[in-house]
Write a protein that holds these residues in place. Structure first.
Motif, short mmCIF file in Angstrom:
data_model
loop_
_atom_site.label_atom_id
_atom_site.label_comp_id
_atom_site.label_asym_id
_atom_site.label_seq_id
_atom_site.Cartn_x
_atom_site.Cartn_y
_atom_site.Cartn_z
N THR A 1 7.59 4.00 38.88
CA THR A 1 8.06 3.23 39.96
C THR A 1 8.02 1.69 39.61
O THR A 1 8.85 0.83 39.76
N ILE A 2 6.87 1.49 39.30
CA ILE A 2 6.31 0.03 39.20
C ILE A 2 7.01 -0.26 37.49
O ILE A 2 6.74 -1.63 37.20
N GLY A 3 7.46 0.60 36.73
CA GLY A 3 8.05 0.26 35.30
C GLY A 3 7.25 0.07 34.16
O GLY A 3 7.57 -0.60 33.37
N ASP A 4 6.17 0.83 34.37
CA ASP A 4 4.88 0.53 33.03
C ASP A 4 5.87 1.10 31.69
O ASP A 4 6.50 2.31 31.65
N ASP A 5 5.86 0.23 30.75
CA ASP A 5 6.57 0.87 29.55
C ASP A 5 5.39 1.42 28.69
O ASP A 5 4.70 0.62 27.98
N VAL A 6 5.34 2.80 28.84
CA VAL A 6 4.13 3.40 28.22
C VAL A 6 4.14 3.30 26.66
O VAL A 6 3.28 3.23 25.95
N PRO A 7 5.51 3.81 26.26
CA PRO A 7 5.72 3.55 24.66
C PRO A 7 5.20 2.35 23.91
O PRO A 7 4.26 2.18 22.89
N THR A 8 5.43 1.22 24.64
CA THR A 8 4.94 -0.09 24.26
C THR A 8 3.39 -0.21 24.37
O THR A 8 2.87 -0.87 23.27
N ILE A 9 3.01 0.21 25.60
CA ILE A 9 1.51 0.01 25.72
C ILE A 9 0.65 0.93 24.56
O ILE A 9 -0.36 0.29 24.21
N LEU A 10 1.28 1.99 24.37
CA LEU A 10 0.57 2.72 23.49
C LEU A 10 0.64 2.35 21.89
O LEU A 10 -0.24 2.27 21.35
N HIS A 11 1.50 1.62 21.51
CA HIS A 11 1.98 0.84 20.24
C HIS A 11 0.69 -0.30 20.21
O HIS A 11 0.23 -0.39 19.07
N GLU A 12 0.47 -0.99 21.36
CA GLU A 12 -0.32 -2.16 21.38
C GLU A 12 -1.61 -1.54 21.33
O GLU A 12 -2.52 -1.96 20.73
N PHE A 13 -1.88 -0.23 22.07
CA PHE A 13 -3.23 0.24 21.96
C PHE A 13 -3.66 0.54 20.66
O PHE A 13 -4.62 0.33 19.99
N LYS A 14 -2.55 1.17 19.62
CA LYS A 14 -2.96 1.63 18.51
C LYS A 14 -3.26 0.37 17.60
O LYS A 14 -4.19 0.34 16.56
N LYS A 15 -2.41 -0.73 17.85
CA LYS A 15 -2.66 -1.83 16.87
C LYS A 15 -4.09 -2.59 17.22
O LYS A 15 -4.90 -2.95 16.64
N GLU A 16 -4.49 -2.61 18.51
CA GLU A 16 -5.73 -3.34 18.99
C GLU A 16 -6.89 -2.46 19.01
O GLU A 16 -8.10 -3.26 18.60
N CYS A 17 -6.89 -1.42 19.08
CA CYS A 17 -8.23 -0.35 19.20
C CYS A 17 -8.35 0.28 17.94
O CYS A 17 -9.27 1.25 17.75
N LEU A 18 -7.65 0.44 16.74
CA LEU A 18 -7.52 1.26 15.67
C LEU A 18 -9.13 0.89 15.03
O LEU A 18 -9.90 1.60 14.47
N ALA A 19 -9.41 -0.64 15.08
CA ALA A 19 -10.54 -0.77 14.23
C ALA A 19 -11.84 -0.49 15.24
O ALA A 19 -12.77 0.11 14.56
N GLU A 20 -11.75 -0.44 16.51
CA GLU A 20 -12.79 -0.15 17.23
C GLU A 20 -13.13 1.32 17.42
O GLU A 20 -14.13 1.64 17.47
N LEU A 21 -12.05 2.15 16.98
CA LEU A 21 -12.14 3.53 16.73
C LEU A 21 -12.44 4.08 15.25
O LEU A 21 -12.58 4.96 15.04
N ASN A 22 -12.86 2.85 14.29
CA ASN A 22 -13.24 3.11 13.07
C ASN A 22 -11.98 3.85 12.40
O ASN A 22 -12.34 4.73 11.30
N GLY A 23 -10.97 3.57 12.63
CA GLY A 23 -9.48 4.11 12.04
C GLY A 23 -9.28 5.45 12.18
O GLY A 23 -8.19 6.22 11.76
N ASP A 24 -10.13 5.88 13.55
CA ASP A 24 -9.89 7.48 13.78
C ASP A 24 -9.32 7.81 15.01
O ASP A 24 -9.61 7.79 15.98
#
Length: 456
Positions: free
Chosen positions: A104-127
């Motif tokens: 209902t509030i219109g969260d764009d989950v695919p885009t959020i997940l795309h940004e998560f992978k870019k921003e958090c990959l290093a924090e997760l040691n590439g895993d």
């Protein structure tokens, strides 16, 4: 100006919410943690429902949105929640389903997940684990729409186009019991057909007793098996009410050219015959003798028990494909389905019921989709059924109130033990259901008699 239809609230719904079905499907992927992007209450309600039926632990993570997030969006909660889940569970996969609030509030989950992978990959040691997402607002359908959406998402988002061809078979079995899953795997093994059954929650939701609690229970369809699905020789998908846009088999057919066999849920003789005929075609050999013996025992039981069931009237309700399969089976054994009802609204229920009852004499059953138990009871009272077949939600207002035997099948069953071990499918499942039905009618006859017959 067109007059609007008066709104009537739902009373005791004949369906569950959409993300619950998605959580169930994600539980059938090896190592996958279901994750709801929404409020904490959604996950709590679903855990209670699933645990009560399967009597197994059921972890469902949540982004736990509050009032402020409903105004400003849930991106921060989703990203932090994923980091927490990945850190705690070390999960190789997370299945993310949306809820009414985040849709209902219109969260764009695919885009959020795309940004998560870019921003958090290093924090997760590439895993980075596999992140699978699907859109599942409850106002858009029932738990079955959520189930099929999650299965389709797993296939669409994990399938590897570069996989080599192999002789395996993909099986999309729908929402069935863990015992049904085990039986199907046994049938395929006896045909010598390697199968990738998705989703497989036969262990994750019906596992053995363990000394220590496991964050992620063993079992589930391996991720590599899903990735290899484009190389399979064929796909089989159960369900007469699955629309093409909800079909996982259609994804593999349309994108990768994997032949698709769409069958009804194999409940009863004819629908099971269709499955075994398909397996004979794919395996290039006749069905094993044990399958022929099981079919023969089912026919023998039908002859023996005909005097108890012939001419009885039944009301059937539940998920659309389960209701269609049960209608087909009851028609075969001489029970007349007088009402087939579901909370689902695929728009295909009437057509599917007509397809499995058309060859039998007499009036076709009433078919009602998108109904609740208030409407089912109102219809059933005038039909005077001898038998009710469905989940435990119909016990109080229908079966108990009108003193009619209830055969508990499907989901949820909250008032009996062993629901996860009810076998519905194949010749063996039909025989199990047949025994339940005959004995329920015999018990009713005994209870109503002042004589107390001990020989019927």
């Amino acid at each position: 100006m067109k007059k609007a239809e008066p709104f009537v609230s739902t009373t005791n719904a004949c369906k569950m919410c959409t993300p619950l079905g998605a959580a169930m499907a994600f539980k059938g992927l090896e190592g996958c943690v279901p994750f709801l992007h929404g409020s904490q209450g959604c996950a709590t309600y679903m855990r209670r429902y699933i645990i009560s039926h399967f009597r197994e632990p059921m972890d469902i993570a949540s982004s736990s949105l509050g009032e402020k997030d409903a105004v400003y969006g849930g991106k921060a909660n989703l990203m932090q929640g994923l980091l927490n889940v990945i850190g705690k569970y070390k999960a190789p996969a997370v299945g993310i389903a949306t809820t009414c609030l985040t849709e209902t509030i219109g969260d764009d989950v695919p885009t959020i997940l795309h940004e998560f992978k870019k921003e958090c990959l290093a924090e997760l040691n590439g895993d980075m684990p596999a992140l699978i997402h699907c859109s599942t607002p409850s106002y858009g359908g029932s738990h079955m729409e959520g189930f099929h959406a999650a299965v389709r998402a797993m296939v669409a988002q994990l399938a590897d186009p570069a996989t080599e061809k192999h002789g395996g078979i993909n099986l999309f079995s729908g929402f069935i019991s863990p015992e049904d899953i085990r039986h199907l795997q046994d049938v395929f093994a006896h045909f010598g057909l390697p199968v990738a059954l998705l989703p497989d929650y036969s262990e994750t939701l019906d596992g053995p007793a363990l000394e220590d609690y496991q964050n992620i229970p063993g079992g589930g369809t391996p991720l590599d098996a899903v990735r290899a699905m484009p190389g399979a020789g064929a796909s089989i998908e159960f369900g007469r009410t699955i629309k093409p846009e909800r079909s996982a088999g259609a994804v593999l057919r349309d994108k990768y050219g994997v032949p698709l066999y769409s069958l009804g849920l194999p409940i009863g003789l004819r629908e099971s015959d269709a499955l075994f005929t398909t397996l004979e075609t794919l395996a290039g050999c006749a069905a094993p003798r044990r399958c022929a013996l099981e079919r023969g025992r089912l026919l023998d039981a039908m002859v023996d028990g005909h005097k108890y069931v012939a001419g009885k009237k039944a009301v059937i309700y539940g998920e659309e494909d389960m209701a269609v399969g049960l209608t087909s089976f009851l028609s075969e054994i001489g029970v007349k389905p007088v009402l087939v009802a579901s909370g689902g609204e695929s728009g295909l229920l009437s057509e599917a019921v007509a397809a499995v009852t058309g060859e039998f004499p007499g009036d076709p059953p009433l078919v009602r989709d998108g109904v609740d138990f208030y409407q089912i009871v109102a219809e059933a009272e005038a039909l005077e059924p001898d038998l009710v077949v469905g989940n435990s939600k119909g016990y109080r207002e229908l079966a108990r109130a009108h003193d009619i035997p209830l055969i508990r099948v499907g989901f949820p069953i909250h008032d009996r033990f062993g629901s996860q071990r009810v076998l519905h499918l194949g010749y063996r499942g039909a025989l199990n259901l047949y025994d339940l039905i005959v004995n329920a009618l015999i018990e009713k006859k005994q209870d109503d008699s002042p004589v107390g017959y001990g020989y019927i």
